[in-house]
Design a protein around this motif. Structure first.
Motif, mmCIF file in Angstrom:
data_model
loop_
_atom_site.group_PDB
_atom_site.id
_atom_site.type_symbol
_atom_site.label_atom_id
_atom_site.label_comp_id
_atom_site.label_asym_id
_atom_site.label_seq_id
_atom_site.Cartn_x
_atom_site.Cartn_y
_atom_site.Cartn_z
ATOM 1 N N SER A 48 -31.180 -31.422 -23.019
ATOM 2 C CA SER A 48 -30.221 -31.581 -24.119
ATOM 3 C C SER A 48 -30.129 -32.941 -24.500
ATOM 4 C CB SER A 48 -28.670 -30.653 -23.781
ATOM 5 O OG SER A 48 -28.238 -31.309 -22.626
ATOM 6 N N GLY A 49 -30.618 -33.834 -23.529
ATOM 7 C CA GLY A 49 -30.671 -35.149 -23.598
ATOM 8 C C GLY A 49 -29.565 -35.956 -22.783
ATOM 9 N N LYS A 50 -29.081 -35.467 -21.872
ATOM 10 C CA LYS A 50 -27.992 -36.081 -20.859
ATOM 11 C C LYS A 50 -28.691 -37.237 -20.231
ATOM 12 C CE LYS A 50 -27.421 -32.478 -18.277
ATOM 13 N NZ LYS A 50 -28.269 -31.513 -18.627
ATOM 14 N N THR A 51 -29.619 -36.853 -19.349
ATOM 15 C CA THR A 51 -30.366 -38.262 -18.802
ATOM 16 C C THR A 51 -30.826 -39.298 -19.837
ATOM 17 O OG1 THR A 51 -31.207 -36.907 -17.127
ATOM 18 C CG2 THR A 51 -32.206 -38.649 -17.206
ATOM 19 N N THR A 52 -31.269 -38.865 -20.982
ATOM 20 C CA THR A 52 -31.831 -39.915 -21.825
ATOM 21 C C THR A 52 -30.479 -40.799 -22.158
ATOM 22 O OG1 THR A 52 -33.680 -38.348 -22.922
ATOM 23 C CG2 THR A 52 -32.835 -40.286 -24.067
ATOM 24 N N LEU A 53 -29.406 -40.402 -22.460
ATOM 25 C CA LEU A 53 -28.203 -40.922 -22.960
ATOM 26 C C LEU A 53 -27.944 -41.830 -21.594
ATOM 27 C CD1 LEU A 53 -26.047 -41.573 -24.527
ATOM 28 C CD2 LEU A 53 -24.654 -39.583 -23.541
ATOM 29 N N GLY A 54 -27.977 -41.368 -20.412
ATOM 30 C CA GLY A 54 -27.687 -42.093 -19.263
ATOM 31 C C GLY A 54 -28.363 -43.419 -19.317
ATOM 32 N N LYS A 55 -29.927 -43.190 -19.155
ATOM 33 C CA LYS A 55 -30.860 -44.356 -19.351
ATOM 34 C C LYS A 55 -30.681 -45.183 -20.479
ATOM 35 C CE LYS A 55 -34.412 -41.824 -17.012
ATOM 36 N NZ LYS A 55 -36.055 -41.166 -17.439
ATOM 37 N N ILE A 56 -30.028 -45.027 -21.623
ATOM 38 C CA ILE A 56 -29.691 -45.723 -22.635
ATOM 39 C C ILE A 56 -28.716 -46.590 -22.276
ATOM 40 C CG2 ILE A 56 -28.980 -45.810 -24.991
ATOM 41 C CD1 ILE A 56 -30.801 -43.338 -25.793
ATOM 42 N N LEU A 57 -27.398 -45.873 -21.962
ATOM 43 C CA LEU A 57 -26.170 -46.661 -21.413
ATOM 44 C C LEU A 57 -26.885 -47.549 -20.303
ATOM 45 C CD1 LEU A 57 -23.636 -44.030 -21.373
ATOM 46 C CD2 LEU A 57 -23.454 -45.936 -22.475
ATOM 47 N N ALA A 58 -27.687 -47.188 -19.498
ATOM 48 C CA ALA A 58 -27.936 -48.230 -18.460
ATOM 49 C C ALA A 58 -29.142 -49.169 -18.664
ATOM 50 C CB ALA A 58 -28.624 -47.490 -17.068
ATOM 51 N N GLY A 59 -29.318 -49.216 -19.967
ATOM 52 C CA GLY A 59 -30.389 -50.189 -20.443
ATOM 53 C C GLY A 59 -31.714 -49.919 -20.186
ATOM 54 N N LEU A 60 -32.122 -48.775 -19.415
ATOM 55 C CA LEU A 60 -33.451 -48.487 -19.178
ATOM 56 C C LEU A 60 -34.338 -47.840 -20.259
ATOM 57 C CD1 LEU A 60 -32.607 -46.810 -15.750
ATOM 58 C CD2 LEU A 60 -33.718 -49.065 -16.223
ATOM 59 N N GLU A 61 -33.642 -47.529 -21.418
ATOM 60 C CA GLU A 61 -34.218 -47.039 -22.531
ATOM 61 C C GLU A 61 -33.562 -47.431 -23.892
ATOM 62 O OE1 GLU A 61 -35.508 -42.920 -23.562
ATOM 63 O OE2 GLU A 61 -35.966 -42.628 -21.382
ATOM 64 N N ARG A 62 -34.420 -47.686 -25.073
ATOM 65 C CA ARG A 62 -34.002 -48.266 -25.945
ATOM 66 C C ARG A 62 -33.550 -47.061 -26.970
ATOM 67 N NH1 ARG A 62 -35.455 -53.527 -28.518
ATOM 68 N NH2 ARG A 62 -35.830 -54.993 -26.712
ATOM 69 N N PRO A 63 -32.508 -47.058 -27.635
ATOM 70 C CA PRO A 63 -31.883 -46.021 -28.580
ATOM 71 C C PRO A 63 -32.723 -46.302 -29.927
ATOM 72 C CG PRO A 63 -30.270 -47.658 -28.334
ATOM 73 C CD PRO A 63 -31.300 -48.005 -27.462
ATOM 74 N N THR A 64 -32.938 -45.290 -30.724
ATOM 75 C CA THR A 64 -33.697 -45.570 -31.942
ATOM 76 C C THR A 64 -32.374 -45.914 -32.819
ATOM 77 O OG1 THR A 64 -33.804 -42.989 -32.031
ATOM 78 C CG2 THR A 64 -35.860 -44.304 -32.105
ATOM 79 N N ALA A 65 -31.151 -45.530 -32.744
ATOM 80 C CA ALA A 65 -30.201 -45.820 -33.791
ATOM 81 C C ALA A 65 -28.863 -46.385 -32.584
ATOM 82 C CB ALA A 65 -29.593 -44.849 -34.600
ATOM 83 N N GLY A 66 -27.796 -47.232 -33.096
ATOM 84 C CA GLY A 66 -26.740 -47.489 -32.594
ATOM 85 C C GLY A 66 -26.802 -48.601 -31.432
ATOM 86 N N ARG A 67 -25.944 -48.930 -30.871
ATOM 87 C CA ARG A 67 -25.969 -50.041 -30.028
ATOM 88 C C ARG A 67 -25.191 -49.666 -28.626
ATOM 89 N NH1 ARG A 67 -22.422 -54.509 -32.648
ATOM 90 N NH2 ARG A 67 -21.480 -52.737 -33.386
ATOM 91 N N VAL A 68 -25.444 -50.586 -27.625
ATOM 92 C CA VAL A 68 -24.701 -50.309 -26.074
ATOM 93 C C VAL A 68 -23.994 -51.628 -26.120
ATOM 94 C CG1 VAL A 68 -24.918 -49.824 -23.735
ATOM 95 C CG2 VAL A 68 -26.054 -48.408 -25.371
ATOM 96 N N LEU A 69 -22.811 -51.356 -26.157
ATOM 97 C CA LEU A 69 -21.955 -52.674 -25.803
ATOM 98 C C LEU A 69 -21.349 -53.011 -24.274
ATOM 99 C CD1 LEU A 69 -19.973 -52.558 -29.220
ATOM 100 C CD2 LEU A 69 -21.992 -53.754 -28.719
ATOM 101 N N PHE A 70 -21.722 -54.025 -23.778
ATOM 102 C CA PHE A 70 -21.297 -54.125 -22.604
ATOM 103 C C PHE A 70 -20.354 -55.536 -22.538
ATOM 104 C CE2 PHE A 70 -21.626 -56.459 -18.148
ATOM 105 C CZ PHE A 70 -20.775 -55.419 -17.641
ATOM 106 N N GLY A 71 -18.925 -55.237 -22.331
ATOM 107 C CA GLY A 71 -18.096 -56.451 -22.312
ATOM 108 C C GLY A 71 -18.068 -57.134 -23.875
ATOM 109 N N GLY A 72 -18.079 -56.063 -24.801
ATOM 110 C CA GLY A 72 -18.031 -56.201 -26.282
ATOM 111 C C GLY A 72 -19.318 -56.889 -26.937
ATOM 112 N N LYS A 73 -20.437 -57.059 -25.863
ATOM 113 C CA LYS A 73 -21.836 -57.500 -26.602
ATOM 114 C C LYS A 73 -22.864 -56.624 -26.431
ATOM 115 C CE LYS A 73 -21.218 -62.514 -25.238
ATOM 116 N NZ LYS A 73 -21.664 -63.498 -24.520
ATOM 117 N N ASP A 74 -23.729 -56.582 -27.472
ATOM 118 C CA ASP A 74 -24.612 -55.540 -27.706
ATOM 119 C C ASP A 74 -25.827 -56.028 -26.434
ATOM 120 O OD1 ASP A 74 -26.999 -54.214 -28.294
ATOM 121 O OD2 ASP A 74 -26.957 -54.748 -30.441
ATOM 122 N N ILE A 75 -26.161 -55.163 -25.702
ATOM 123 C CA ILE A 75 -27.042 -55.262 -24.741
ATOM 124 C C ILE A 75 -28.470 -55.702 -24.989
ATOM 125 C CG2 ILE A 75 -25.833 -53.894 -22.551
ATOM 126 C CD1 ILE A 75 -28.018 -51.856 -23.094
#
Lengths: 232, 279
Positions: A48-75
């Motif tokens: 269902s994409g759980k691991t993919t989402l985890g990897k995106i949050l950990a910065g190990l994979e790039r999303p095709t849309a959207g952003r991950v913000l750490f301390g308010g900054k796009d990683i």
């Protein structure tokens, strides 16, 4: 100030085929926020994409849309120094306990690698390694062993211990107990709870075991057809 | 605590032990040539002498002691074999590792270069270059080393592609290790069992190629190698007069050395498979 790890409108599409491209949407417009000291549970069926989402949050994979913000900054826009800080503060623990450690390196070498990464003087490595094993409730004789020579639970504890050396603030736990038997699962979950209490860690707990998620998480979401819904 | 005792140790089989002894004997023969050889291979005695106690394998057309020549020739043959194999393995491993780890554009560029090198007819090119350039064994080793890395690169790439997706590599990336650390400290040790047999087989191939080139008369006539010895025996009456002590010993040396290398390579692969089964 409490730091946060935020996903905003995350989407992930996989493409296949050379001429006639086919697309498979894994994640659609997913937003979530992880806070220190909190556990967010993420459930869903296999694929269902759980691991993919985890990897995106950990910065190990790039999303095709959207952003991950750490301390308010796009990683994706962080400078090298800031990204190194992000890398250390957001860590991932993987599902396969034995596979998380290099089979060609002894436990001692695996721990020393991380101590070297942190630029800790060589003279302190031995002591720090023994401290780590003690914290994780492991015997010092494990130092000489290889991942294939110890149990799944011990491997998972070593993998977790290596991650903790970096003093992370957030941890993506990708099915950390699914490969362990029931008694070891309970020990592992209790260890994770203790660490959260002592260090104020924020967890994203990915699992398909509802009992585990209910025991650990403050909030639970389900990933279905690429979308995230709160669990009723 | 001493960690050495924990590592799995596999007992060698009789075949691997014999091949290792044979391999080491040839290495010692090359290293200790001045000590083992009864004469300087360039000293002249009476030509075309049959084997005797004084000259174990007789003398050649120039009166050189063939046994001493055989011992000294191992040096050039082994240098060419090891030199070419080492160069080919290093180039192939580095290219394969980078292509497999980085994937995408670097992979396409590096594999494109590999495809171009694969299309070059290698033995004819070596023969042409050896014929047109100054004959030298170092040059032959250099040419072979710079052409024979392609199969190593392909195999290493496919293994690197596989290993880069394992959890421990992802864990290393997540911990913040550099790409170079992951490639050389995490991926490389896990493909040594693939590289080593390739290296050993490359030694064998390079030695056979050197012998073939020398036999064709395209080697360095001033340096002594096993292939060159067979060439001299062929063009200076050794074969016609059936002086077996002149052409047979270098042929046997080439065969035995290549056999020992191939058997070690098989034994290594088998022990790796057994180690994996134990794990």
């Amino acid at each position: 100030m409490l730091a946060s790890l935020k996903a905003v409108g995350i989407g992930k599409v996989y493409e296949s085929g050379l001429i006639f491209k086919s697309q498979k949407t894994i994640l659609q417009n997913i937003s979530l926020e992880l806070e220190e000291g909190q556990t967010l549970g993420l459930m869903g069926v296999s694929g269902s994409g759980k691991t993919t989402l985890g990897k995106i949050l950990a910065g190990l994979e790039r999303p095709t849309a959207g952003r991950v913000l750490f301390g308010g900054k796009d990683i994706q826009r962080l400078h090298k120094k800031e990204f190194t800080l992000f890398r250390r503060q957001v860590q991932m623990v993987f599902q396969d306990p034995e596979g998380s450690l290099n089979p060609r390196k002894s436990i001692e070498e695996a721990i020393h690698d991380v101590l070297g990464l942190l630029k800790i003087p060589k003279g302190e490595w031995r002591e720090r390694s023994l401290d780590l094993l003690e914290t994780m409730g492991l015997s010092d004789e494990l130092l000489c062993r290889y991942p294939g020579q110890i149990s799944g639970g011990q491997n998972q504890r070593v993998a977790l211990g290596r991650v903790l050396l970096l003093n992370p603030r957030f941890m993506i736990l990708d099915e950390p107990t699914s490969a362990l038997d029931l008694s070891v699962q309970a020990q592992m979950l209790s260890l994770l709870k203790d660490l959260q209490r002592d260090r104020g860690l924020g967890y994203l707990l990915i699992s398909h075991q509802s009992d585990v998620v209910k025991y650990m998480a403050h909030e639970i979401f389900i990933l279905e057809e690429g979308r995230m819904k709160p669990m009723s | 605590m001493n960690c050495r005792h924990i590592k799995n140790r596999l007992l060698p089989t009789n075949t691997s032990l014999c091949s290792l002894v044979l391999f080491l004997s040839f290495l010692l023969m090359a290293l200790l040539a001045p000590v083992i050889a009864p004469y300087d291979p360039y000293i002249r005695f009476e030509p075309y002498r049959s084997p005797s106690l004084e000259h174990l394998l007789g003398t050649n057309d120039l009166g050189n002691d063939i046994f001493s020549e055989l011992i000294y020739s191992s040096r050039v043959s082994l240098i060419v074999g090891f030199g070419a194999a080492l160069m080919a393995t290093i180039i192939g491993t580095v290219i394969g590792l980078f292509a497999g780890y980085f994937k995408g554009t670097p992979d396409e560029i590096l594999m494109g270069i590999t495809d171009i090198f694969l299309m070059i007819p290698q033995i004819p090119l070596i023969i042409i270059l050896a014929a047109f350039l100054m004959p030298s064994f170092y040059l032959i080793a250099l040419i072979m080393g710079s052409l024979w890395w392609t199969s190593t690169a392909r195999v290493v790439r496919s293994k690197a592609l596989q290993i880069r997706e394992t959890s421990f590599v992802e864990a290393a990336r997540s911990l913040g290790f550099s790409d170079m650390h992951i490639i050389f400290s995490d991926i490389l040790p896990n493909i040594v069992h693939v590289i080593t047999p390739k290296f050993l087989m490359a030694i064998a191939s390079a030695m056979i190629a050197e012998s073939s080139i020398s036999f064709l008369g395209l080697g360095d006539p001033t340096a002594k190698s096993w292939g060159m010895m067979i060439n001299f025996a062929f063009i200076r009456g050794g074969f016609i007069n059936d002086y077996w002590w002149w052409y047979l010993p270098p042929g046997i040396c080439i065969t035995l050395f290549v056999l020992s290398v191939v058997l070690i390579s098989y034994a290594f692969e088998e022990s790796e498979e057994a180690a994996l089964r134990i794990e």
